[in-house]
Every structure is written in structure tokens, then in C-alpha cells.
Design an enzyme around this catalytic site. Sequence first.
Site, PDB file in Angstrom:
ATOM      1  N   HIS A  50       0.879  -1.177   0.000  1.00  0.00           N
ATOM      2  CA  HIS A  50       0.000   0.000   0.000  1.00  0.00           C
ATOM      3  C   HIS A  50       0.918   1.229   0.000  1.00  0.00           C
ATOM      4  O   HIS A  50       2.034   1.167   0.517  1.00  0.00           O
ATOM      5  CB  HIS A  50      -0.833  -0.059   1.287  1.00  0.00           C
ATOM      6  CG  HIS A  50      -1.886   0.974   1.426  1.00  0.00           C
ATOM      7  ND1 HIS A  50      -1.612   2.255   1.837  1.00  0.00           N
ATOM      8  CD2 HIS A  50      -3.228   0.913   1.236  1.00  0.00           C
ATOM      9  CE1 HIS A  50      -2.755   2.940   1.903  1.00  0.00           C
ATOM     10  NE2 HIS A  50      -3.748   2.146   1.539  1.00  0.00           N
ATOM     11  N   ASP A  52       3.404  -4.453   7.904  1.00  0.00           N
ATOM     12  CA  ASP A  52       2.132  -3.744   7.750  1.00  0.00           C
ATOM     13  C   ASP A  52       1.014  -4.765   7.979  1.00  0.00           C
ATOM     14  O   ASP A  52       0.757  -5.625   7.139  1.00  0.00           O
ATOM     15  CB  ASP A  52       2.066  -3.143   6.340  1.00  0.00           C
ATOM     16  CG  ASP A  52       0.723  -2.470   6.071  1.00  0.00           C
ATOM     17  OD1 ASP A  52      -0.175  -2.561   6.930  1.00  0.00           O
ATOM     18  OD2 ASP A  52       0.575  -1.871   4.998  1.00  0.00           O
ATOM     19  N   GLN A  92      -4.211  -5.258   6.879  1.00  0.00           N
ATOM     20  CA  GLN A  92      -5.219  -6.188   6.345  1.00  0.00           C
ATOM     21  C   GLN A  92      -5.133  -7.560   7.007  1.00  0.00           C
ATOM     22  O   GLN A  92      -5.861  -8.477   6.627  1.00  0.00           O
ATOM     23  CB  GLN A  92      -5.054  -6.355   4.822  1.00  0.00           C
ATOM     24  CG  GLN A  92      -5.270  -5.096   4.022  1.00  0.00           C
ATOM     25  CD  GLN A  92      -6.714  -4.578   4.053  1.00  0.00           C
ATOM     26  OE1 GLN A  92      -7.646  -5.257   4.492  1.00  0.00           O
ATOM     27  NE2 GLN A  92      -6.904  -3.357   3.595  1.00  0.00           N
ATOM     28  N   LYS A 104     -10.377  -0.452  10.451  1.00  0.00           N
ATOM     29  CA  LYS A 104     -10.566  -1.644   9.599  1.00  0.00           C
ATOM     30  C   LYS A 104     -10.957  -2.867  10.440  1.00  0.00           C
ATOM     31  O   LYS A 104     -11.097  -3.959   9.922  1.00  0.00           O
ATOM     32  CB  LYS A 104      -9.278  -1.946   8.823  1.00  0.00           C
ATOM     33  CG  LYS A 104      -8.941  -0.894   7.768  1.00  0.00           C
ATOM     34  CD  LYS A 104      -7.783  -1.364   6.924  1.00  0.00           C
ATOM     35  CE  LYS A 104      -7.092  -0.237   6.179  1.00  0.00           C
ATOM     36  NZ  LYS A 104      -7.846   0.276   5.045  1.00  0.00           N
ATOM     37  N   CYS A 142      -4.839   2.481  -3.554  1.00  0.00           N
ATOM     38  CA  CYS A 142      -3.585   2.980  -2.946  1.00  0.00           C
ATOM     39  C   CYS A 142      -2.434   2.004  -3.186  1.00  0.00           C
ATOM     40  O   CYS A 142      -1.576   1.838  -2.307  1.00  0.00           O
ATOM     41  CB  CYS A 142      -3.743   3.259  -1.457  1.00  0.00           C
ATOM     42  SG  CYS A 142      -4.961   4.508  -1.114  1.00  0.00           S
TER      43      CYS A 142
HETATM   44  C1  LIG Z   1      -2.313  -3.015   3.429  1.00  0.00           C
HETATM   45  C2  LIG Z   1      -2.647  -1.652   3.925  1.00  0.00           C
HETATM   46  N1  LIG Z   1      -1.718  -0.959   4.577  1.00  0.00           N
HETATM   47  C3  LIG Z   1      -1.947   0.257   5.076  1.00  0.00           C
HETATM   48  C4  LIG Z   1      -3.165   0.864   4.908  1.00  0.00           C
HETATM   49  C5  LIG Z   1      -3.356   2.233   5.456  1.00  0.00           C
HETATM   50  O1  LIG Z   1      -4.328   2.272   6.422  1.00  0.00           O
HETATM   51  P1  LIG Z   1      -4.807   3.685   7.007  1.00  0.00           P
HETATM   52  O2  LIG Z   1      -5.325   4.461   5.834  1.00  0.00           O
HETATM   53  O3  LIG Z   1      -5.861   3.326   7.974  1.00  0.00           O
HETATM   54  O4  LIG Z   1      -3.627   4.311   7.613  1.00  0.00           O
HETATM   55  C6  LIG Z   1      -4.178   0.203   4.223  1.00  0.00           C
HETATM   56  C7  LIG Z   1      -5.489   0.836   4.002  1.00  0.00           C
HETATM   57  O5  LIG Z   1      -6.206   0.511   3.104  1.00  0.00           O
HETATM   58  C8  LIG Z   1      -3.913  -1.101   3.728  1.00  0.00           C
HETATM   59  O6  LIG Z   1      -4.839  -1.791   3.071  1.00  0.00           O
END
Ligand SMILES: Cc1ncc(COP(=O)(O)O)c(C=O)c1O
Length: 417
Positions: free
Chosen positions: A119, A206, A209, A232, A374
Site C-alpha cells: 500500500h 504492515d 489487512q 478496519k 492505494c
Molecule cells: C495493506 C494496507 N496498509 C496500510 C493501509 C493504510 O491504512 P490507514 O489508511 O488506515 O492508515 C491500508 C489501508 O487501506 C492497507 O490496506
Amino acid sequence: MDKIATIKKDFPIFARHPNLTYLDSAATSLKPLSVVNKIQEYYQEYSANIHRGIYQISEKATQEYEETRQVVTSFINAESEKEIVYTRSATEGLNLVATSLGSSIVGAGDEIVITIMEHHSNFVPWQQLAKKAQAKLKIIGVTPEGYLDLELDNIKYTNHISKIVNNKTKILAITYVSNVLGTINPIKEIIAQAKKINPKIIVVVDGAQAVPHMPVDVQDLGADFLVFSGHKMLGPTGIGILWGKQELFEKMPPYQYGGDMIKEVAIENTIYQDAPWKFEAGTPHIAGVIGLKEAIRYLQKIGMHKIHKREQKLLADALKRLQEEFGDNITVLGPQKSQDRAGVMAFRLADFHPHDIAQILDESHIAIRAGHHCAMPLHTYLKFSASARASFYIYNNDADIEKLITGLKKAEKTLTK
Ligand SMILES: Cc1ncc(COP(=O)(O)O)c(C=O)c1O
């Protein structure tokens, strides 16, 4: 009755929108009434600031706020509450590590390793750090089947991990689950083998998900940092968690300066609080922290194993039904084996634009995502500008899959000239 069968009743949005088929939980999840009530409880009953007030409602707010740290600690099996930093989001956690730790350990000629399936929030901070530090950014690709193109001792692909990680690698930042391909990466094996090659490497995971959908045990994973977002996983927006090893937090400089993160301030100098509080400058999202605790309790009552198993079953059903109904006309990105993936399903239907598909589905109250999610580098790598994405969570069921199929049939009919 099985709790999972009655779950929709816990989510007030379905009473307001009885026809809603919500398939966009990878973007953000819906919120159960218990979380909404908990947030309201803070604002109605003890909406004072934390840590500073020497009066009852402030003490109550502080106790509720700090209790979340204990709940998160046991949820991810951290060693101590001192390893839990409240952030605004997964994004802020990643920026905190890249800025605070990254800029003090990465220098010219060093290497940072990420993957093409990241992401933007786990891509851009490292790309920018590499530029500033004149370090090299190395990117692990994906195979046509949607797995990381990374040969491990027990997994055969083209690039052996020893060709990627070496003694110049300072940081490996990697997603546990792809928000596009749904791939569950073999994180534990990757970390073990990366650390065997270079024991000093810092691994940042990260978990945005992963943590909402499956059991995650940070001690078992062997990582150094893990981030995730409350919104999430049934919690409020604006609250995230950064887990990190205490000895690393102790060495890291603060990310922001201000109230609450200090022990003493004099004209010449400032003494900071210990971690985690040294990373929590200013008045935080108190209601968010308290609401997150309730979200975690809700998930724990169902059980993370159960949630994971059920989502994988839903995904397997969805893959099968889409294949039956659309055959070669549909391409679901990522691994075709449902056991290798989470409940995120990005797809292309014929050559229809994903935005057109999403718009037609919306006419039937089916919410999916369309775009690059993203993850522009991944879409460029796959040679798609965009994809449609349906994602599942605890309130979805087989009826939602059938509604998606009916909606896609309608889209196919409307968009076929
Ligand atoms: C794999 C992953 N990492 C990071 C994020 C970023 O999350 P946030 O926008 O809540 O900071 C997302 C959000 O869609 C994501 O899917």
C-alpha cells in the site's frame, strides 16, 4: 445460536440501510453498536482529558484509555504494554518508524527492501527515506500467480532471499496481507530467513489487512514493528496501533514534540517520557482509543481463528461462483488457492472500467471499491490502471456473494455494447 449467524443485527447501519450489501471492509469496516455506545459513553459520561486531571472523571478517562493498551497487548501477544503506541492510523505508525528510526539508522549506500504489493503507506515513506539518505530501495516483485517472487528455503520462486537481503540492508518493510491480491505472505519464514542473513535488519510489518482478520502473534512472528488501523477492525477512524520492541523504542527519538510526551521542560532542554508515551504528543484521540478496546473485545468474543476460517470459506465460495457465472470473462487477481489468501478479492470483468462496474453495483446498493486501492506501483506492475475490489468481513454471507453476482450480471449486460 452461532454468534456469527446473528452478527448483522449488531451493526446499526443495516437497520438504516436494509438493502445494503457492504463489500468494502478492506477500505473500512462497519461498526457494531457496542463500539458506537462506548464512544458515546466517553463523550457523555467522562469526557475529560487524560493523564493530567486530578479529579474523578479525568481519572476514569485515563483508566479507560490506558486499559486499551492492556487489551491490545494481549490481542497481539506483545510482551508488554510499553510496546503499544497509539497512532492516528497504520499510515502514521509507518511514518513514525521511517522518520524516527529510519532517519537515524539508514545512510548513504545502505539498502531498504520493500515489495511491489505494498500500500502507498508502506511504500512512499521508505521511498522518500531512501532518497533523503541516498540509500538504495530494493523492491521484491510478484509472480503471475500473485505470490511474492521470493525464494525461501521451503518456497520456490526465482529470487532467493539471499540475493535481496544482505549486510547493507537496514530495513525490510513488508505487508502481511495484500490489500489487492489478498495474498497472505509467509511473513514468519521471511523474517526468520532475512534475520539469518543479517541479524541486524529491522523488519516492519504492515498488518492493516491481517490483524482485523486473523490471529496475529507478534512474538511468534519475530518482527520488530507491526502497524494496524482501528477503523478496519470495527473500531473508530483516527486511531491506529504501532507495536514495537521496547529496546528499539527506547533508542528512538520522538516523532513529534509537545504536551504529555515530556517529563521535564526547561529553557535549555527537555527530558522526554519513556516509551510509549514519548511518541504520543498532545491530546490524543481518547474516544478512539476507548472505542478500539470495545472493537477488540467484540472480535475476541467471536474468536480470530473463527473469523479467519469463515472469511476463507466465503472467499472460496465467491471464487467458485464467479468462475461458474463468468468463466474466462472474469480475472480475479492474486492466488487462486483460497487457503493462501484473505477475504480481499480484486478483479477485472471483461474490459469494463472498474468505476463503471462499481457505479452500476451501487444502483443495487452493493458497495465495492474501484481504482488502484492505494497500490499504484502494483497496478502498474500488473499492467492494469485499476481494478474492482470486493472485500469480506464478519457481517458478510453467501447471500452477499449472490447479490454481487446478480449485480455483476447487470453490469455486464449494461456495459456490453
Ligand atoms: C495493506 C494496507 N496498509 C496500510 C493501509 C493504510 O491504512 P490507514 O489508511 O488506515 O492508515 C491500508 C489501508 O487501506 C492497507 O490496506
